[in-house]
Design a protein around this motif. Structure first.
Motif, PDB file in Angstrom:
ATOM      1  N   UNK A 135      -1.986   5.573  -6.059  1.00 42.49           N
ATOM      2  CA  UNK A 135      -2.675   4.999  -4.896  1.00 42.49           C
ATOM      3  C   UNK A 135      -3.693   3.951  -5.327  1.00 42.49           C
ATOM      4  N   UNK A 136      -3.667   3.582  -6.613  1.00 43.27           N
ATOM      5  CA  UNK A 136      -4.727   2.761  -7.195  1.00 43.27           C
ATOM      6  C   UNK A 136      -4.166   1.551  -7.935  1.00 43.27           C
ATOM      7  N   UNK A 137      -4.855   0.429  -7.806  1.00 45.50           N
ATOM      8  CA  UNK A 137      -4.572  -0.760  -8.602  1.00 45.50           C
ATOM      9  C   UNK A 137      -5.631  -0.868  -9.694  1.00 45.50           C
ATOM     10  N   UNK A 138      -5.183  -1.055 -10.935  1.00 43.45           N
ATOM     11  CA  UNK A 138      -6.107  -1.175 -12.057  1.00 43.45           C
ATOM     12  C   UNK A 138      -5.782  -2.448 -12.830  1.00 43.45           C
ATOM     13  N   UNK A 139      -6.749  -3.331 -12.982  1.00 37.85           N
ATOM     14  CA  UNK A 139      -6.536  -4.589 -13.695  1.00 37.85           C
ATOM     15  C   UNK A 139      -7.748  -4.919 -14.560  1.00 37.85           C
ATOM     16  N   UNK A 152       0.836  -1.199   0.000  1.00 38.44           N
ATOM     17  CA  UNK A 152       0.000   0.000   0.000  1.00 38.44           C
ATOM     18  C   UNK A 152       0.865   1.241   0.000  1.00 38.44           C
ATOM     19  N   UNK A 153       0.318   2.310  -0.547  1.00 39.21           N
ATOM     20  CA  UNK A 153       1.018   3.585  -0.525  1.00 39.21           C
ATOM     21  C   UNK A 153       0.779   4.288   0.808  1.00 39.21           C
ATOM     22  N   UNK A 154       1.260   5.509   0.896  1.00 40.64           N
ATOM     23  CA  UNK A 154       1.095   6.306   2.103  1.00 40.64           C
ATOM     24  C   UNK A 154      -0.360   6.380   2.492  1.00 40.64           C
ATOM     25  N   UNK A 155      -0.701   6.078   3.742  1.00 42.40           N
ATOM     26  CA  UNK A 155      -2.091   5.960   4.152  1.00 42.40           C
ATOM     27  C   UNK A 155      -2.567   7.123   4.995  1.00 42.40           C
ATOM     28  N   UNK A 194      -8.601   0.789  -4.577  1.00 45.62           N
ATOM     29  CA  UNK A 194      -7.682   1.638  -3.817  1.00 45.62           C
ATOM     30  C   UNK A 194      -6.611   0.797  -3.126  1.00 45.62           C
ATOM     31  N   UNK A 195      -5.387   1.315  -3.089  1.00 42.49           N
ATOM     32  CA  UNK A 195      -4.308   0.644  -2.374  1.00 42.49           C
ATOM     33  C   UNK A 195      -4.181   1.164  -0.945  1.00 42.49           C
ATOM     34  N   UNK A 196      -4.895   2.213  -0.615  1.00 45.43           N
ATOM     35  CA  UNK A 196      -4.797   2.815   0.703  1.00 45.43           C
ATOM     36  C   UNK A 196      -5.820   2.217   1.659  1.00 45.43           C
ATOM     37  N   UNK A 197      -5.418   2.076   2.907  1.00 49.87           N
ATOM     38  CA  UNK A 197      -6.413   1.784   3.931  1.00 49.87           C
ATOM     39  C   UNK A 197      -6.978   3.121   4.402  1.00 49.87           C
ATOM     40  N   UNK A 198      -8.100   3.066   5.073  1.00 45.26           N
ATOM     41  CA  UNK A 198      -8.716   4.308   5.537  1.00 45.26           C
ATOM     42  C   UNK A 198      -9.830   4.783   4.633  1.00 45.26           C
ATOM     43  N   UNK A 199      -9.899   4.255   3.407  1.00 38.17           N
ATOM     44  CA  UNK A 199     -11.002   4.622   2.523  1.00 38.17           C
ATOM     45  C   UNK A 199     -12.150   3.639   2.687  1.00 38.17           C
TER      46      UNK A 199
END
Length: 399
Positions: A202-206, A13-16, A225-230
């Motif tokens: 901050x995003x994974x796209x597949x 994950x990126x910066x959260x 989203x790669x971030x937690x907290x969303x």
């Protein structure tokens, strides 16, 4: 249904944590800008069709995004089903009446005003009929039990017609269609365009397989989203294999359960609609309301169609990516009115929220399955698709 084989090249994950620094909320560019997203963000392994799904040529997420960006569908007609489940309490007719009343208060008082009609799309399930013939002709009809509301844009004219009340709303201006034709967003493409603007590191796209939507073969683009907290779990966009036009948009919350938003065509045709679809003459006996002309200042600050965070133009933003939090001043210090000062409505609103406190002071958090809002006693409000804890943390760092 098995997903496609994909390869996320970004690890972890990126910066959260929301950044304390502020920036002004800005309108993103159209999806074409997303085409240049770094390859590290997007799954690059071509997709393979699973058994039972449409057998389509292999494609990468980058190529699919390019296909969406290049799509130029000018003519279509069809039926769209839209359902929204924010997890709000069942208020019976109260919720709709409040929304309609608020819209009327800011509009021209007609039940045919788009602002008073299309607010109903924020909850429940609805069926829409849509038609488009180039940038100057669009029609959207909201079908309800025993009644229909139609919004028609034809050249410089925009007509709204409520069959239930037999009221007509009319506006005339060179940019009338831009102001009214998709307010709020009502088709899968409207929502997909907004979601693609959020694609960054901050995003994974597949690519997540194929499916059929309204009888058409489609690829599935998966945005996570790669971030937690969303509060956003994932967004799935079904993209027409031939035209590149989004046919279905589904947003599921991180908390699980049913989709928060599901918008999809149940029938679609790319043949030119009949010219009669965009002609309108007020029925005999109908009450016709002409739009009140707004000054330049009012038009400048009016919400733009299709924007997420509608009504927050110019708000400060804390954080980055999916954990961004909009901050604005309500101008009402002291928080929500309570006790005798607040009356029944103040007490009712208070019962829906949760009292919180932190470095920012004290306030009340109102939660849905997607968007949370913190109204602080100092008059500031914080809103975002983030958890309650992330919202309070943002308020603490950006007070």
């Amino acid at each position: 249904m098995a997903p496609y084989e994909t390869d996320d090249a970004v690890d972890g994950a990126r910066e959260e944590t929301p950044h304390a620094g502020r920036r002004k909320a800005a309108r993103y560019a159209v999806p074409v800008a997303v085409v240049g997203v770094a390859a590290a963000t997007i799954g690059l392994v071509p997709a393979l069709a699973a058994s039972g799904d449409p057998d389509l040529p292999r494609i990468t997420a980058q190529q699919l995004i390019e296909k969406i960006a290049k799509s130029d569908v000018q003519q279509l007609s069809g039926t769209v089903r839209i359902s929204t489940d924010l997890g709000l309490p069942d208020l019976g007719g109260l919720g709709g009446n409040l929304a309609s009343g608020a819209a009327k208060g800011s509009g021209d008082g007609s039940s045919a005003d788009p602002q008073s009609q299309l607010t109903s799309l924020v909850s429940g399930a609805h069926t829409l009929r849509v038609a488009t013939d180039g940038p100057e002709k669009q029609k959207l009809s909201l079908l309800e039990s025993g009644s229909e509301y139609s919004l028609i844009h034809n050249g410089k004219d925009v007509w709204g017609y409520d069959s239930k009340s037999n009221e007509v709303y009319h506006s005339t201006s060179a940019d009338a269609g831009k102001d009214h034709r998709a307010e709020p967003p009502a088709t899968p493409k409207d929502f997909a365009d907004e979601a693609l603007k959020s694609v960054d590191d901050t995003t994974s796209v597949t690519v997540d397989g194929t499916e059929q939507v309204a009888g058409r073969d489609a690829y599935k683009l998966l945005i996570k989203p790669r971030q937690s907290g969303t509060t956003v779990g994932a967004i799935s966009i079904a993209v027409d294999a031939k035209t590149g036009m989004p046919l279905k948009f589904t947003l599921t919350p991180r908390s699980g359960g049913a989709a928060v938003l599901n918008v999809g065509f149940t029938q679609v045709s790319f043949a030119p609609p009949a010219a009669s679809a965009f002609t309108f003459t007020p029925p005999k006996g109908a009450k016709v309301t002409e739009e009140k002309k707004q000054g330049p200042a009012a038009r400048q600050h009016a919400p733009k169609p299709g924007e997420f965070g509608k009504g927050l133009n110019g708000a400060d933003v804390l954080g980055k990516g999916w954990t961004s939090v909009a901050v604005f001043d309500t101008g009402a210090k002291g928080g929500l009115p309570s006790g005798s000062k607040g009356g029944d409505m103040g007490g009712f609103l208070g019962s829906l929220g949760e009292k919180v406190s932190g470095k920012f002071g004290k306030g009340t958090v109102f939660s849905t399955r997607l968007v949370n809002v913190l109204i602080a006693d100092n008059g500031k409000a914080y809103a975002g698709a983030v958890t309650k804890d992330a919202l309070v943390k943002a308020a603490d760092t950006g007070k």
